[in-house]
Design an enzyme around this catalytic site. Structure first.
Site, PDB file in Angstrom:
ATOM      1  N   ASP A  13      -1.018  48.877  36.676  1.00  0.00           N
ATOM      2  CA  ASP A  13      -0.055  47.854  36.271  1.00  0.00           C
ATOM      3  C   ASP A  13       0.398  47.130  37.547  1.00  0.00           C
ATOM      4  O   ASP A  13       1.179  47.670  38.336  1.00  0.00           O
ATOM      5  CB  ASP A  13       1.122  48.540  35.566  1.00  0.00           C
ATOM      6  CG  ASP A  13       2.235  47.575  35.199  1.00  0.00           C
ATOM      7  OD1 ASP A  13       2.051  46.348  35.353  1.00  0.00           O
ATOM      8  OD2 ASP A  13       3.297  48.062  34.745  1.00  0.00           O
ATOM      9  N   ALA A  14      -0.130  45.934  37.746  1.00  0.00           N
ATOM     10  CA  ALA A  14       0.210  45.167  38.945  1.00  0.00           C
ATOM     11  C   ALA A  14       1.350  44.217  38.597  1.00  0.00           C
ATOM     12  O   ALA A  14       1.138  43.188  37.951  1.00  0.00           O
ATOM     13  CB  ALA A  14      -1.020  44.408  39.442  1.00  0.00           C
ATOM     14  N   GLU A  73       0.261  43.041  29.068  1.00  0.00           N
ATOM     15  CA  GLU A  73       1.198  44.057  29.561  1.00  0.00           C
ATOM     16  C   GLU A  73       2.148  44.620  28.503  1.00  0.00           C
ATOM     17  O   GLU A  73       2.497  45.798  28.561  1.00  0.00           O
ATOM     18  CB  GLU A  73       1.978  43.550  30.783  1.00  0.00           C
ATOM     19  CG  GLU A  73       2.926  42.430  30.540  1.00  0.00           C
ATOM     20  CD  GLU A  73       3.719  42.117  31.813  1.00  0.00           C
ATOM     21  OE1 GLU A  73       4.375  43.013  32.348  1.00  0.00           O
ATOM     22  OE2 GLU A  73       3.672  40.951  32.263  1.00  0.00           O
ATOM     23  N   THR A  89      11.203  43.845  37.798  1.00  0.00           N
ATOM     24  CA  THR A  89      11.758  42.787  38.637  1.00  0.00           C
ATOM     25  C   THR A  89      12.748  41.978  37.796  1.00  0.00           C
ATOM     26  O   THR A  89      13.865  41.675  38.213  1.00  0.00           O
ATOM     27  CB  THR A  89      10.623  41.880  39.170  1.00  0.00           C
ATOM     28  OG1 THR A  89       9.612  42.713  39.743  1.00  0.00           O
ATOM     29  CG2 THR A  89      11.139  40.908  40.201  1.00  0.00           C
ATOM     30  N   ILE A  96       2.909  47.882  42.417  1.00  0.00           N
ATOM     31  CA  ILE A  96       1.681  48.186  41.675  1.00  0.00           C
ATOM     32  C   ILE A  96       1.768  49.656  41.279  1.00  0.00           C
ATOM     33  O   ILE A  96       1.892  50.531  42.145  1.00  0.00           O
ATOM     34  CB  ILE A  96       0.432  47.957  42.543  1.00  0.00           C
ATOM     35  CG1 ILE A  96       0.406  46.517  43.057  1.00  0.00           C
ATOM     36  CG2 ILE A  96      -0.839  48.278  41.755  1.00  0.00           C
ATOM     37  CD1 ILE A  96      -0.678  46.261  44.095  1.00  0.00           C
ATOM     38  N   LYS A  97       1.744  49.911  39.988  1.00  0.00           N
ATOM     39  CA  LYS A  97       1.811  51.286  39.502  1.00  0.00           C
ATOM     40  C   LYS A  97       0.408  51.713  39.086  1.00  0.00           C
ATOM     41  O   LYS A  97      -0.267  50.973  38.351  1.00  0.00           O
ATOM     42  CB  LYS A  97       2.751  51.389  38.289  1.00  0.00           C
ATOM     43  CG  LYS A  97       4.242  51.422  38.609  1.00  0.00           C
ATOM     44  CD  LYS A  97       4.836  50.120  39.024  1.00  0.00           C
ATOM     45  CE  LYS A  97       4.760  49.057  37.971  1.00  0.00           C
ATOM     46  NZ  LYS A  97       5.320  47.757  38.437  1.00  0.00           N
ATOM     47  N   GLY A 101       5.380  42.291  39.517  1.00  0.00           N
ATOM     48  CA  GLY A 101       5.902  41.324  40.477  1.00  0.00           C
ATOM     49  C   GLY A 101       6.300  41.951  41.806  1.00  0.00           C
ATOM     50  O   GLY A 101       6.219  41.323  42.861  1.00  0.00           O
ATOM     51  N   GLY A 131      15.771  44.437  38.359  1.00  0.00           N
ATOM     52  CA  GLY A 131      15.619  45.088  39.663  1.00  0.00           C
ATOM     53  C   GLY A 131      15.525  44.085  40.816  1.00  0.00           C
ATOM     54  O   GLY A 131      15.964  44.379  41.940  1.00  0.00           O
ATOM     55  N   SER A 148      10.846  50.587  37.235  1.00  0.00           N
ATOM     56  CA  SER A 148      11.071  51.236  38.533  1.00  0.00           C
ATOM     57  C   SER A 148      12.508  51.094  39.033  1.00  0.00           C
ATOM     58  O   SER A 148      12.896  51.773  39.982  1.00  0.00           O
ATOM     59  CB  SER A 148      10.126  50.653  39.587  1.00  0.00           C
ATOM     60  OG  SER A 148       8.804  50.688  39.157  1.00  0.00           O
TER      61      SER A 148
HETATM   62  P1  ADP Z   1       7.446  45.001  38.335  1.00  0.00           P
HETATM   63  O1  ADP Z   1       6.439  45.516  37.330  1.00  0.00           O
HETATM   64  O2  ADP Z   1       8.001  43.654  38.000  1.00  0.00           O
HETATM   65  O3  ADP Z   1       6.958  45.123  39.734  1.00  0.00           O
HETATM   66  P2  ADP Z   1       8.976  47.496  38.388  1.00  0.00           P
HETATM   67  O4  ADP Z   1       9.158  48.187  37.078  1.00  0.00           O
HETATM   68  O5  ADP Z   1       7.982  48.103  39.310  1.00  0.00           O
HETATM   69  O6  ADP Z   1       8.717  45.957  38.168  1.00  0.00           O
HETATM   70  O7  ADP Z   1      10.411  47.437  39.087  1.00  0.00           O
HETATM   71  C1  ADP Z   1      10.654  46.744  40.279  1.00  0.00           C
HETATM   72  C2  ADP Z   1      12.048  47.098  40.765  1.00  0.00           C
HETATM   73  O8  ADP Z   1      12.106  48.492  41.063  1.00  0.00           O
HETATM   74  C3  ADP Z   1      12.454  46.407  42.058  1.00  0.00           C
HETATM   75  O9  ADP Z   1      12.994  45.129  41.800  1.00  0.00           O
HETATM   76  C4  ADP Z   1      13.489  47.381  42.627  1.00  0.00           C
HETATM   77  O10 ADP Z   1      14.782  47.145  42.105  1.00  0.00           O
HETATM   78  C5  ADP Z   1      13.021  48.741  42.117  1.00  0.00           C
HETATM   79  N1  ADP Z   1      12.300  49.575  43.106  1.00  0.00           N
HETATM   80  C6  ADP Z   1      12.095  50.915  42.965  1.00  0.00           C
HETATM   81  N2  ADP Z   1      11.421  51.414  44.001  1.00  0.00           N
HETATM   82  C7  ADP Z   1      11.180  50.388  44.855  1.00  0.00           C
HETATM   83  C8  ADP Z   1      10.525  50.274  46.108  1.00  0.00           C
HETATM   84  N3  ADP Z   1       9.990  51.335  46.719  1.00  0.00           N
HETATM   85  N4  ADP Z   1      10.432  49.057  46.682  1.00  0.00           N
HETATM   86  C9  ADP Z   1      10.964  47.981  46.087  1.00  0.00           C
HETATM   87  N5  ADP Z   1      11.606  48.025  44.899  1.00  0.00           N
HETATM   88  C10 ADP Z   1      11.723  49.201  44.275  1.00  0.00           C
END
Ligand code: ADP
Length: 266
Positions: A6-7, A70, A99, A12-13, A9, A121, A225
């Site tokens: 899952d890439a 997604e 994000t 990347i998971k 904003g 986030g 995240s």
């Molecule tokens: P996306 O799929 O949009 O990248 P995520 O579910 O991965 O979104 O969540 C991104 C958010 O997670 C960030 O905006 C931040 O608040 C938080 N976050 C958690 N761990 C980290 C990290 N190591 N670096 C940056 N942001 C992080």
């Protein structure tokens, strides 16, 4: 090896199966080329990708990969992770605080995106940085945990001084709405960070509770995240969700829902 990626904003998971066990890892989006090299190096691998940056990652791969929308990937991943936690839920709301924040109604094994908010986030990182100069996610979360919002936020009970309010006095009447002008110069970074985290948590939970009513469900599953090692955000979201009459549930490894959903379709 099989990969579900899952890439997003910001991050990347990656969910992958190695020797029959499910593993998780994540990378900042700036390391997208490193992720591509890692996947490219694996012989005999199969890959399924999702997320807003899926197209960029696909263009860096030297092998064929599947792509999945997604919202569908997240839906499948949430189902899998719920079952792994031993939970049986048919109808629920999923609030993905990435994000930005995206909200989905799940009924009869189908998902429908019913809304969202730009507060998420990314807001936590961006506003925190602007107000305090702190950039690092872990540091923002740690410092916010030691700060108090009392001098920054205005609660309903502060307005209804000496009188019973018509709604819970503990609700925030105005985030950043206290009489700030007199104390602005004295506020610590910890207080400011706690207030930013409160703003994000209360906004996503308030919007979610309204969406849950619209969807006719009472369980709200929070993923993304933004909750990673962030007990204070979980606490704010839990108390606001409960105060407003719904039941919150935080999925274990919930930030990997999209990646797990993609993996299930490899
Ligand atoms: P996306 O799929 O949009 O990248 P995520 O579910 O991965 O979104 O969540 C991104 C958010 O997670 C960030 O905006 C931040 O608040 C938080 N976050 C958690 N761990 C980290 C990290 N190591 N670096 C940056 N942001 C992080």
């Amino acid at each position: 090896m099989i990969f579900g990626i899952d890439a997003g904003g910001t991050l990347i998971k990656v969910a992958y199966a190695k020797n029959g066990t499910l593993q998780f890892t994540k990378f900042p989006i700036a390391e997208i080329e490193k992720v591509a090299s890692w996947v490219n190096e694996q012989s005999e691998s199969r890959v399924c990708i999702t997320g807003g940056k899926a197209g960029v990652l696909l263009s860096l791969l030297n092998k064929k990969a599947k792509e999945i929308m997604e919202f569908e990937a997240t839906h499948l991943g949430v189902k899998f992770l719920l079952e792994r936690m031993g939970r049986v839920e048919d109808s629920y709301l999923v609030t993905n605080v990435g994000t930005g924040t995206s909200i989905h109604c799940i009924e009869n094994n189908r998902q429908e995106r019913i809304g969202g908010t730009g507060v998420g986030g990314g807001t936590l990182l961006g506003l925190s940085h602007l107000l305090t100069g702190v950039t690092n996610y872990e540091e923002i979360v740690r410092m916010a945990g030691t700060g108090s919002r009392d001098r920054i936020d205005l609660k309903v009970k502060h307005i209804y001084e000496g009188k019973e309010p018509p709604i819970s006095g503990e609700l925030t009447a105005s985030n950043f709405g206290n009489n700030l002008f007199s104390v602005a110069a004295e506020l610590s970074r910890e207080e400011l960070l706690a207030a930013v985290l409160g703003l994000v948590g209360e906004t996503v939970s308030t919007v979610s509770v309204h969406a849950a009513k619209q969807c006719g469900v009472s369980t709200i599953i929070y993923i993304g995240s933004s909750f990673f090692e962030n007990p204070l955000l979980k606490e704010v979201v839990t108390s606001y969700t409960v105060l407003r009459g719904a039941q919150p549930l935080f999925l274990e490894n919930g930030e990997f829902s999209g990646a797990v959903g993609a993996l299930s379709l490899v």
